[in-house]
Design an enzyme around this catalytic site. Structure first.
Site, PDB file in Angstrom:
ATOM      1  N   ASP A 147     -56.254  31.095  17.783  1.00 23.36           N
ATOM      2  CA  ASP A 147     -57.137  29.989  17.572  1.00 23.36           C
ATOM      3  C   ASP A 147     -55.667  28.893  16.401  1.00 23.36           C
ATOM      4  O   ASP A 147     -55.617  28.379  17.289  1.00 23.36           O
ATOM      5  CB  ASP A 147     -57.895  29.342  17.152  1.00 23.36           C
ATOM      6  CG  ASP A 147     -59.155  29.543  18.305  1.00 23.36           C
ATOM      7  OD1 ASP A 147     -58.868  30.025  19.470  1.00 23.36           O
ATOM      8  OD2 ASP A 147     -60.223  29.974  18.415  1.00 23.36           O
ATOM      9  N   ARG A 206     -57.993  24.257  23.552  1.00 20.78           N
ATOM     10  CA  ARG A 206     -56.982  24.948  22.357  1.00 20.78           C
ATOM     11  C   ARG A 206     -55.899  23.649  22.900  1.00 20.78           C
ATOM     12  O   ARG A 206     -55.863  21.957  21.672  1.00 20.78           O
ATOM     13  CB  ARG A 206     -56.947  25.252  21.302  1.00 20.78           C
ATOM     14  CG  ARG A 206     -58.035  26.403  20.940  1.00 20.78           C
ATOM     15  CD  ARG A 206     -59.111  26.458  20.447  1.00 20.78           C
ATOM     16  NE  ARG A 206     -59.920  27.429  19.739  1.00 20.78           N
ATOM     17  CZ  ARG A 206     -60.921  26.859  19.202  1.00 20.78           C
ATOM     18  NH1 ARG A 206     -61.290  25.570  19.141  1.00 20.78           N
ATOM     19  NH2 ARG A 206     -62.104  27.108  18.637  1.00 20.78           N
TER      20      ARG A 206
END
Ligand code: ARG
Length: 408
Positions: A126, A97
């Site tokens: 996320d 990420r």
């Protein structure tokens, strides 16, 4: 409310959900969209994503191969710490990420965009990871999180919206998706649907890149991984770039059924979730890195690393890659790796990976000291005082307790 965004950099996979997001940004927010698609080794063709973005009227499209940067600057630094979250998870999603977010912010600056957008839902880790990274790199950027903003109530609403706007809906996406998948060079993660009852064994069809250990070859395969300063650089004597090395370990691990994990974990936002992970190459790498550290790393340094590791893993899991405390820990970990060079021999066999040998020109292992045969370097009587002084407080405690009648 912030001003309506004018130009948005979208992390675009080319899949159904991010195509709907793309359209929604254009149609509902009236924003110009810049599409960014990264190859992190997820194993999908990227050119179709470019075509789809073009078809949706996007003018600025970035399709980039970030595999080497991903492995060299994110995966390998993390493996120097032998990082595992909650004792088992090798953080394959969490470590990807920050890189995606970093490139999105760079592209926003290059294209004069005032906003960035991701397709993570409002329930997971996320969204936190993307947004903490965006804000660490650009405190003024506008963030669009469609899953928390739009008012589609169900999957059916989404599909209807797609059809209304001429977005192609593949037949297998019409029903409920069987589960949600996130994949890159380090791992494949599957969550949801067929996996939502944590008491039920995951069906075999969930597994994407590893064979079942029971179906793996009956003969073991041996490999030798070379390390320099804590990072792997070769397999069986052949030097490989970071991404090619991990790709090769994934092939070998997948074939031998290595790196499957069924985990029920704690998400940062508070709920527990169950997932299936496949990290074939990473699982081999973790064993190999521990193997080379065994012979080259000082015991005190090793034990301190092991104490720091859970904190470091939690920082990555929670999305604090760009925080000062993660960088401080990284500096300490990297400092420990200067002598972590040499080769490790491993046996891959039916789901397991074991170190069977390690060698290093930087070895701290001293046969002269450890041998059961006669030696001249070590005086065994030195151990008398060592034990005597270490036992001193234990003896004082035991005497006091005996006198006061405490029995254990
Ligand atoms: N639970 C994992 C994490 O937070 C994976 C999340 C993404 N995976 C997925 N299948 N959608 O790192």
């Amino acid at each position: 409310m912030a001003d309506a965004p004018k130009k948005v950099v979208l992390a675009y996979s080319g899949g159904l959900d991010t195509s709907i997001i793309l359209k929604w940004l254009q149609a509902e927010l009236g924003a110009e969209v810049v599409a960014f698609t990264a190859d992190l080794g997820q194993g999908e063709e990227l050119e179709p994503a470019r075509q789809k973005a073009q078809d949706l009227g996007v003018k600025e499209i970035f399709v980039e191969d970030l595999r080497e940067e991903f492995v060299r600057d994110y995966v390998f630094p993390m493996f120097r710490a032998n990082t595992v979250y909650e004792g088992q998870y090798l953080l394959g999603t969490a470590i990807a990420r920050p890189l995606i977010a970093k490139r999105q912010i760079e592209i926003a600056h290059e294209t004069g965009a005032d906003a960035v957008c991701h397709g993570a839902t409002g329930k997971g880790n996320d969204q936190v990871r993307f947004e903490l990274a965006y804000l660490a790199l650009d405190p003024d950027v506008q963030i669009i999180s469609p899953w928390r903003q739009w008012d589609f109530g169900s999957r059916t609403d989404l599909i209807a919206y797609a059809e209304e706007h001429g977005i192609d809906v593949p037949a297998d996406k019409r029903g409920e998706a069987p589960f949600s998948i996130d994949a890159n060079l380090l791992h494949t993660s599957s969550e949801g649907k067929a996996l939502e009852d944590p008491g039920q064994e995951a069906p075999e069809f969930v597994y994407q890149r590893t064979v079942a250990p029971e179906d793996a070859p009956d003969t073991p395969h041996y490999i030798e991984i070379g390390f320099e300063k804590g990072d792997p650089v070769s397999i069986d004597g052949v030097r490989l770039s970071p991404a090619s090395l991990l790709t090769r370990l994934n092939e070998l691990g997948g074939k031998h059924g290595i790196g499957r994990l069924d985990l029920l974990e704690n998400r940062f936002i508070g709920m527990k979730s169950r997932g299936i992970y496949e990290t074939p190459g990473g699982t081999i790498l973790l064993a190999a890195h521990r193997g080379i550290e065994q012979i080259t790393l000082d015991g005190g340094a090793m034990h301190l690393k092991d104490e720091l590791m859970p904190r470091y893993a939690e920082l990555i899991y929670n999305g604090f890659w760009f925080s000062p405390e993660r960088k401080m820990l990284q500096a300490a970990i990297d400092e420990s790796q200067h002598m972590v060079s040499g080769t490790v021999r491993l046996k891959l066999y039916k789901g397991s990976v074991s170190v069977t040998g390690r060698r290093s020109a930087r070895s701290l292992y001293s046969l002269d000291h450890v041998t059961f045969e006669d030696d001249v370097v070590y005086d065994q009587s030195d151990a008398d005082g060592f034990i005597e002084l270490n036992a001193l407080r234990l003896k004082l405690l035991a005497r006091r307790d005996r006198k006061s009648g405490k029995n254990s």
